[in-house]
Design an enzyme around this catalytic site. Structure first.
Site, PDB file in Angstrom:
ATOM      1  N   SER A 142       0.885  -1.170   0.000  1.00 44.57           N
ATOM      2  CA  SER A 142       0.000   0.000   0.000  1.00 44.57           C
ATOM      3  C   SER A 142       0.919   1.215   0.000  1.00 44.57           C
ATOM      4  O   SER A 142       2.118   1.087   0.313  1.00 44.57           O
ATOM      5  CB  SER A 142      -0.828  -0.022   1.289  1.00 44.57           C
ATOM      6  OG  SER A 142      -1.366   1.252   1.570  1.00 44.57           O
ATOM      7  N   TYR A 155      -1.612  -1.262  10.574  1.00 46.65           N
ATOM      8  CA  TYR A 155      -1.627  -1.389   9.106  1.00 46.65           C
ATOM      9  C   TYR A 155      -0.321  -0.843   8.525  1.00 46.65           C
ATOM     10  O   TYR A 155       0.308  -1.493   7.676  1.00 46.65           O
ATOM     11  CB  TYR A 155      -2.836  -0.609   8.569  1.00 46.65           C
ATOM     12  CG  TYR A 155      -3.130  -0.793   7.099  1.00 46.65           C
ATOM     13  CD1 TYR A 155      -3.879  -1.881   6.640  1.00 46.65           C
ATOM     14  CD2 TYR A 155      -2.698   0.139   6.159  1.00 46.65           C
ATOM     15  CE1 TYR A 155      -4.188  -2.035   5.293  1.00 46.65           C
ATOM     16  CE2 TYR A 155      -2.995  -0.007   4.811  1.00 46.65           C
ATOM     17  CZ  TYR A 155      -3.735  -1.096   4.377  1.00 46.65           C
ATOM     18  OH  TYR A 155      -4.034  -1.242   3.036  1.00 46.65           O
TER      19      TYR A 155
HETATM   20  P1  NAD Z   1     -11.359  -6.256   0.425  1.00 43.27           P
HETATM   21  O1  NAD Z   1     -11.856  -6.116   1.822  1.00 43.27           O
HETATM   22  O2  NAD Z   1     -12.320  -6.097  -0.706  1.00 43.27           O
HETATM   23  O3  NAD Z   1     -10.621  -7.652   0.229  1.00 43.27           O
HETATM   24  C1  NAD Z   1      -9.905  -8.267   1.251  1.00 43.27           C
HETATM   25  C2  NAD Z   1      -9.863  -9.763   0.998  1.00 43.27           C
HETATM   26  O4  NAD Z   1      -9.120 -10.378   2.049  1.00 43.27           O
HETATM   27  C3  NAD Z   1     -11.257 -10.418   1.011  1.00 43.27           C
HETATM   28  O5  NAD Z   1     -11.303 -11.447   0.049  1.00 43.27           O
HETATM   29  C4  NAD Z   1     -11.343 -11.012   2.421  1.00 43.27           C
HETATM   30  O6  NAD Z   1     -12.229 -12.111   2.520  1.00 43.27           O
HETATM   31  C5  NAD Z   1      -9.891 -11.442   2.606  1.00 43.27           C
HETATM   32  N1  NAD Z   1      -9.530 -11.641   3.999  1.00 43.27           N
HETATM   33  C6  NAD Z   1      -9.659 -10.793   5.052  1.00 43.27           C
HETATM   34  N2  NAD Z   1      -9.234 -11.386   6.185  1.00 43.27           N
HETATM   35  C7  NAD Z   1      -8.829 -12.632   5.850  1.00 43.27           C
HETATM   36  C8  NAD Z   1      -8.299 -13.742   6.585  1.00 43.27           C
HETATM   37  N3  NAD Z   1      -8.113 -13.690   7.915  1.00 43.27           N
HETATM   38  N4  NAD Z   1      -8.019 -14.865   5.908  1.00 43.27           N
HETATM   39  C9  NAD Z   1      -8.238 -14.962   4.568  1.00 43.27           C
HETATM   40  N5  NAD Z   1      -8.728 -13.953   3.825  1.00 43.27           N
HETATM   41  C10 NAD Z   1      -9.023 -12.811   4.468  1.00 43.27           C
HETATM   42  O7  NAD Z   1     -10.173  -5.194   0.326  1.00 43.27           O
HETATM   43  P2  NAD Z   1      -9.206  -4.719  -0.852  1.00 43.27           P
HETATM   44  O8  NAD Z   1      -9.248  -3.247  -0.836  1.00 43.27           O
HETATM   45  O9  NAD Z   1      -9.443  -5.443  -2.106  1.00 43.27           O
HETATM   46  O10 NAD Z   1      -7.799  -5.145  -0.222  1.00 43.27           O
HETATM   47  C11 NAD Z   1      -6.898  -6.033  -0.819  1.00 43.27           C
HETATM   48  C12 NAD Z   1      -5.484  -5.631  -0.437  1.00 43.27           C
HETATM   49  O11 NAD Z   1      -5.181  -4.350  -0.993  1.00 43.27           O
HETATM   50  C13 NAD Z   1      -5.243  -5.506   1.066  1.00 43.27           C
HETATM   51  O12 NAD Z   1      -3.985  -6.059   1.396  1.00 43.27           O
HETATM   52  C14 NAD Z   1      -5.241  -4.006   1.285  1.00 43.27           C
HETATM   53  O13 NAD Z   1      -4.474  -3.643   2.396  1.00 43.27           O
HETATM   54  C15 NAD Z   1      -4.614  -3.541  -0.008  1.00 43.27           C
HETATM   55  N6  NAD Z   1      -4.870  -2.137  -0.321  1.00 43.27           N
HETATM   56  C16 NAD Z   1      -6.135  -1.668  -0.495  1.00 43.27           C
HETATM   57  C17 NAD Z   1      -6.317  -0.315  -0.775  1.00 43.27           C
HETATM   58  C18 NAD Z   1      -7.680   0.286  -0.970  1.00 43.27           C
HETATM   59  O14 NAD Z   1      -7.777   1.525  -1.051  1.00 43.27           O
HETATM   60  N7  NAD Z   1      -8.728  -0.480  -1.086  1.00 43.27           N
HETATM   61  C19 NAD Z   1      -5.207   0.530  -0.884  1.00 43.27           C
HETATM   62  C20 NAD Z   1      -3.933  -0.003  -0.708  1.00 43.27           C
HETATM   63  C21 NAD Z   1      -3.776  -1.334  -0.433  1.00 43.27           C
END
Ligand code: NAD
Length: 260
Positions: A142, A155
């Site tokens: 991130s 985080y």
């Molecule tokens: P999201 O909540 O849509 O997806 C998260 C996924 O992780 C889901 O499939 C959920 O079921 C799974 N998950 C959560 N806890 C879990 C566990 N204990 N075991 C197995 N699976 C688990 O969120 P997203 O935004 O798609 O996030 C994906 C990645 O991108 C993350 O690592 C997040 O930190 C990173 N990210 C997101 C953003 C943003 O703005 N959305 C920005 C930077 C980084």
């Protein structure tokens, strides 16, 4: 170079992970899915990918907080699809609170899911990749792997950690056909940030849409979210042969966030 390869994408039942799964499937890659979802949702996701892209899928519902479940996910995915060629460590959770009030269990959970799980999957995937002298590991960090924001100590610590893990492990296999890189997105509109938008909507008594703009304006100069599709394309590129000399890098896709 991708058709017939096997990818495991953690946290691929929604958001960025699901989009990456579909992008890789569109390149003929067999897809190992993971993440929390109702069985009927998993069935729909699998059927859609299999029907649309004519690839095999497998789902393992490992809770990545639990080391033994991570191990069994790796074993069962390779049993079902073949050894893992592409590993995308994507699963992640967020919790927002200042450090003095941050629940200790939450801190540990975030480190376990956002960081330790990626170490474990890497540890179990590398021997399979070394056997073939080819592999791609992409860690979804991130912007918070590079800079901090208030009230996100766990985080930010985990994401800085995964950037370090990326560099250290990339160096260990630098002479091989394996690359390990991190991707650092800014705001992407997924479930993960809906809560943060809703909090702003409640706080300022404005609509969800206005709160979304407010959230973007605080940090992301483009005032435009990154799309999950764009991230999928970047990750697909990192899997290509053209990217074979990209090792231990951190790729930002953040609308200018970290240029400030
Ligand atoms: P999201 O909540 O849509 O997806 C998260 C996924 O992780 C889901 O499939 C959920 O079921 C799974 N998950 C959560 N806890 C879990 C566990 N204990 N075991 C197995 N699976 C688990 O969120 P997203 O935004 O798609 O996030 C994906 C990645 O991108 C993350 O690592 C997040 O930190 C990173 N990210 C997101 C953003 C943003 O703005 N959305 C920005 C930077 C980084």
């Amino acid at each position: 170079n991708l058709p017939g390869k096997v990818a495991l994408i953690t946290g691929s039942t929604s958001g960025i992970g699901l989009s990456v799964a579909k992008k890789l499937a569109s390149q003929g890659v067999h897809i190992g899915l993971n993440g929390f979802a109702k069985p009927e949702e998993v069935t729909v996701i699998r059927r859609e990918i299999e029907d649309q892209y004519k690839v095999k899928t497998f789902y393992h519902g490992a809770d990545l907080k639990e080391g033994p479940q991570v191990k069994s996910m790796m074993q069962e995915t390779s049993k079902a699809l073949g050894s893992v060629d592409i590993l995308v460590n994507n699963a992640g959770i967020q919790y927002i609170e200042q450090a003095v009030n941050f629940p200790e269990q939450k801190f540990n959970d975030i480190i376990a899911i956002n960081l330790t799980a990626a170490f474990l999957t890497t540890k179990y995937a590398l021997p399979q990749m070394l056997d073939k002298n080819w592999g791609r590991i992409i860690n979804i960090a991130s912007v918070h792997g590079l800079v901090a924001s208030v009230n996100k100590c766990a985080y930010v610590a985990a994401k800085h950690g995964i950037v370090g893990l990326t560099k250290a492990t990339a160096l260990e296999v630098a002479k091989t056909g394996i690359t390990i890189n991190a991707v650092c997105p800014g705001w992407v509109m997924t479930k993960l940030i809906e809560i943060q938008i809703q909090q702003r909507a409640d706080q300022y008594k404005i609509s969800f849409e206005d709160a979304q703009i407010k959230l973007l304006e605080e940090k992301q100069p483009s005032v435009t979210p990154v799309s999950t599709d764009q991230l999928g394309d970047l990750i697909t590129f990192l899997c290509s042969n053209s990217a074979s000399q990209i090792k231990g890098s951190t790729y930002t896709m953040d609308g200018g966030w970290t240029a400030q």
